[in-house]
Design an enzyme around this catalytic site. Structure first.
Site, short mmCIF file in Angstrom:
data_model
loop_
_atom_site.label_atom_id
_atom_site.label_comp_id
_atom_site.label_asym_id
_atom_site.label_seq_id
_atom_site.Cartn_x
_atom_site.Cartn_y
_atom_site.Cartn_z
N GLY A 85 4.41 39.61 67.57
CA GLY A 85 3.78 39.64 66.47
C GLY A 85 2.96 40.48 65.83
N GLY A 128 6.21 37.27 70.34
CA GLY A 128 7.36 36.81 69.02
C GLY A 128 8.68 37.44 69.65
N GLU A 151 -0.38 36.24 75.95
CA GLU A 151 -1.21 35.64 74.84
C GLU A 151 -2.50 35.36 75.43
OE1 GLU A 151 2.87 35.58 73.13
OE2 GLU A 151 1.86 34.81 75.32
N ASP A 159 2.84 31.10 72.26
CA ASP A 159 3.31 30.28 71.16
C ASP A 159 5.00 30.53 70.85
OD1 ASP A 159 2.89 32.83 70.16
OD2 ASP A 159 2.53 32.06 68.30
#
Length: 367
Positions: A85, A128, A151, A159
């Site tokens: 992302g 992502g 992350e 996530d």
């Protein structure tokens, strides 16, 4: 002769204009035979996801679910499927939750998609990018594939459903990958369970053409099995027993103690890596993966959404993105600074429910 030349020039200009306008679209949707084809189209940004892309993906995927035999997703260019992302936007207190909300809804839909979803994860596939692929039925790796969930290095947690798929990998491999951000390449991606098949990148175009003609699941399975190349020995094979032992520990401190006992090149490197990660992120990640092992994908995404929203309001996530991606001084000043300072109250504060109107709602929610 002159007239023909002018006419040709106009046609060429028109076709160039069309090409340029299609390049400006950050995600492309096409129909090929029985398949819907998605191309993540930001090659200069390694196809990293922004709000505009995920907001378009959800309605198109929902429409195709009732119209197509299968969906194929790929990345533009040779370097990446999707590098994650766009976290420079995600750290914003308003834009971040808006982006995560749309992105997690896409992850959720992929996880419950009624028709085969085939991700061609050729090139860099991080964060992502795994959310856009790993929850689907088929994930095709190539010799160019490199996956990671990095992350903890930027003050976040793995996530996009990381708390769902990582604890379900064999021999505590997911806890190792989620905490260290270690990278896996090529056939290792199949060995780990993240990819389902391995196909040479030279054959992807041919595979896509043939897949698009498939009319049912059996044909898709048979075709993928024909293209699939057998995997080799896992590069982590020598240390699997150590990964399984060290990352079975219930706290980060105990994981570190166990790594110190192993005393080989791998454990020394792993200790060094963990020492470079955000202390708060390490403890949040371990808690999320421990809980995620018992939750559905939807419940995991709702839990991650709480953590991600709180991360936009706290110090570490914006600071990690600043240090690694904006100022690039690689010198994040974490708060809390050490693992010892990250107490249980701090960790639990991230997991508390949000106000009801701020909780993650899925597109098919009955509320």
């Amino acid at each position: 002769m002159f007239k023909v030349s002018v006419k040709f020039t106009r046609t060429a200009a028109h076709s160039l204009k069309r090409t340029m306008s299609s390049q400006e679209q950050d995600v492309l949707f096409e129909t090929l035979n029985n398949a819907g084809i998605i191309t993540l189209n930001r090659p200069k940004a390694l196809n990293s996801l922004n709000y505009s892309m995920v907001a378009k993906l959800l309605p198109q995927l929902r429409e195709w679910e009732n119209q197509k035999t299968l969906v194929i997703i790929k990345g533009a260019g040779e370097k990446a499927f999707c590098a994650g992302g766009d976290v420079k936007v995600a750290i914003d207190k308003v834009e971040g939750p808006r982006f995560f909300n749309a992105e997690y809804n896409v992850n959720y839909l992929i996880g419950k998609y009624k028709i085969p979803y085939v991700a061609l994860i050729n090139g860099i596939t991080m964060g992502g990018g795994l959310g856009m692929s790993v929850h689907g039925r088929y994930r095709i790796a190539t010799e160019k594939t490199m996956i990671a969930m990095p992350e903890t290095k930027i003050g976040l947690i793995p996530d996009v459903g990381g708390s769902y798929f990582l604890p379900r990998l064999q021999v505590n491999l997911g806890l190792y990958l989620g905490l260290t951000g270690d990278r896996l390449k090529g056939k290792d991606v199949v060995k780990s369970g993240i990819a389902t098949h391995f196909v040479s990148s030279k054959r992807l175009y041919e595979l896509e053409m043939l897949l698009s003609r498939c009319t049912n699941n059996v044909e898709i399975d048979n075709l993928l099995n024909k293209f699939n190349e057998p995997s080799e020995e896992f590069s982590l094979a020598d240390n699997i027993k150590h990964i399984n032992y060290c990352f079975a520990a219930s706290t980060i401190e105990e994981i570190i103690e166990r790594l110190e006992k192993v005393q080989n090149d791998w454990s020394v490197k792993t200790l060094k890596t963990l020492g470079q990660m955000c202390p708060g992120s390490l403890k949040l990640t371990l808690r999320a993966l421990q809980r995620g092992a018992q939750l559905s994908l939807g419940q995991c995404l709702q839990m991650e959404y709480r953590v991600a929203c709180r991360a936009t309001e706290n110090h570490d996530f914006p600071e990690g993105v600043r240090a690694l991606l904006i100022d690039k001084d690689n010198n994040p000043q974490w708060k809390p600074k050490t693992l010892a300072e990250v107490d249980d109250d701090y960790v639990e504060s991230y997991f508390k429910k949000l106000p009801q109107d701020k909780e993650l709602q899925f597109f098919d929610s009955k509320l």
